[in-house]
Design an enzyme around this catalytic site. Structure first.
Site: not given
Length: 430
Positions: A17, A74, A140, A169, A249-250
């Protein structure tokens, strides 16, 4: 229409992923992405979590659209020679193999530079090269754990919890895209390529900067007033705790029940109580007197009673409203809120379909399927989401573009240095 990355050639040596998410976005932007896959096998996600027998799984199709596929071994001298030619003629190579795999293959960053000084090498690993965990393979949930997300997710009386979103991911893939595009711009200025590395831990930590903010505040004051623990009198330890569904965020927020929650697990909204909008909020919930009442008028006064306030809203404002009706009501008072959307609702949301965030793609083997489109919107172009490639679909085409003759290609196929599984399968079916 010309796309911004047209003419850019990408060697995609990624799997699962994180890497495929990055190279897919480059393909959406117009790059020619050639996915290198194991002969006869391909990316493991072609077979994982299949919903149709003998057809590429959605796991693969949703992360590899707009690409070409080449099967290449390869580990053979001939296969290495093919990859060397590809590197000489390409702009970018991206990989997310296990630690050290490219080096063991013989393609170190130094050797790639010898082959092509302009190549940009994009690499994703679980941990940074200098990390004491750099030898670990990472998926993940490991990334979420090591990146801090799990420790701050869940409820204070429960264990660390991983999020359903791909914070390890796909998030890392997007970070790599930013790095690759930056390196391309720098190459325009210097004429030289460079290595771009992103670790899954680092990308996850980048999403947790507000939690690092809270860690510094906690060490300074021993207190985090916006966390539920403050209102519940639970106290704080040495590290940022889990806050359930609290806002970070308060501004206190929470997931609230709506009509039908007993049967529908997603009949909820998320609502935030803004300090600067408290007067209108009090009006919306039928308690206008709370706007001036010193027991409720300030954020500090409300915090010890915040769960009582949310319970009151559930029982007296939302109980007779569906989540959409609740949002329509609260929006009139400029109250930050939104429905909890299920994945089914997202899949069939007309707005998301129209914007191209959710797209329907025609696939030659599985027919039509849904996938996530480009989340970034442009005024000059709109990425067209195309089908993913079948295994080895473009092997011969890619070799021809590298200058291999018909006889040479046949020899490589016979030796299984390369493969075109898609054509063998079609021939068998016929």
């Amino acid at each position: 229409m010309s796309l911004p990355l047209e003419g850019i050639k990408v060697i995609d040596m990624t799997g699962v992923q994180a890497g495929p998410a990055a190279t897919q976005m480059l393909a959406w932007f117009g790059a020619d992405v050639l996915k290198i896959e194991r002969v006869g096998e391909g990316d493991i996600t072609r077979r994982q979590l299949r919903d149709m027998p003998d057809v590429d799984a959605l796991y693969f199709t949703q992360l590899n659209s707009n690409k070409r596929s080449m099967e290449l071994n390869t580990k053979t001298p001939e296969g290495k020679a093919v990859l060397e030619k590809l590197i000489r003629e390409s702009d970018i190579l991206v990989e997310n193999f296990g630690p050290g795999a490219m080096d063991r293959m013989g393609f170190t960053w130094e050797y790639m530079q010898e082959l092509n000084p302009k190549i940009i090498f994009g690499s994703i690993k679980g941990f940074g090269e200098n990390s004491r965990y750099s030898d670990l393979k990472v998926y993940e949930n490991v990334a979420q754990a090591a990146g801090g997300s799990a420790s701050v997710t869940g409820f204070w009386d429960g264990p660390p919890t991983v999020a359903g979103s791909a914070l390890g991911d796909s998030n890392t893939g997007m970070h790599l895209v930013i790095g690759i595009l930056t390196a391309l711009r720098m190459r325009d200025q210097t004429g030289k390529g460079q290595k771009v590395s992103v670790s899954m831990q680092d990308a996850n930590i980048n999403l947790n900067r507000v939690k690092l903010r809270d860690q510094m505040r906690l060490e300074k004051t021993g207190h985090l007033q916006e966390y539920p623990q403050a209102g519940l009198g639970l106290g704080f330890g040495e590290a940022v705790p889990r806050g359930g569904n609290a806002g970070g965020g308060g501004q206190p927020g929470w997931v609230l029940k709506c009509k039908g929650w007993e049967e529908d697990p997603n009949a909820y909204i998320y609502m935030t109580i803004q300090g600067q909008n408290w007067k209108r909020t009090a009006e919306a919930i039928g308690k206008p007197e709370w706007a001036e009442d010193p027991e409720y008028a300030t954020a500090e006064a409300r915090m010890p009673k915040i769960f009582d306030i949310f319970k009151y809203i559930e029982e007296n404002v939302l109980a007779d409203k569906t989540k959409d009706e609740a949002v329509d009501y609260l929006r009139k008072f400029d109250i930050p809120c939104g429905p909890v959307k299920s994945m089914k609702e997202i899949a069939y949301d007309p707005d998301l379909r129209e914007s191209g965030t959710i797209v329907e793609v025609e696939h030659k083997a599985r027919g039509k399927y849904l996938t996530v489109g480009c989340p970034i919107k442009f005024t000059a172009f709109k990425p067209e989401i195309k089908e993913s490639p079948l295994l080895g679909e473009h092997t011969v085409e890619a070799l021809q573009q590298l200058g291999y003759s018909e006889a040479e290609i046949k020899e490589l196929l016979d030796k299984k240095v390369v493969g075109e599984t898609v054509h063998l399968k079609l021939a068998t079916e016929i």
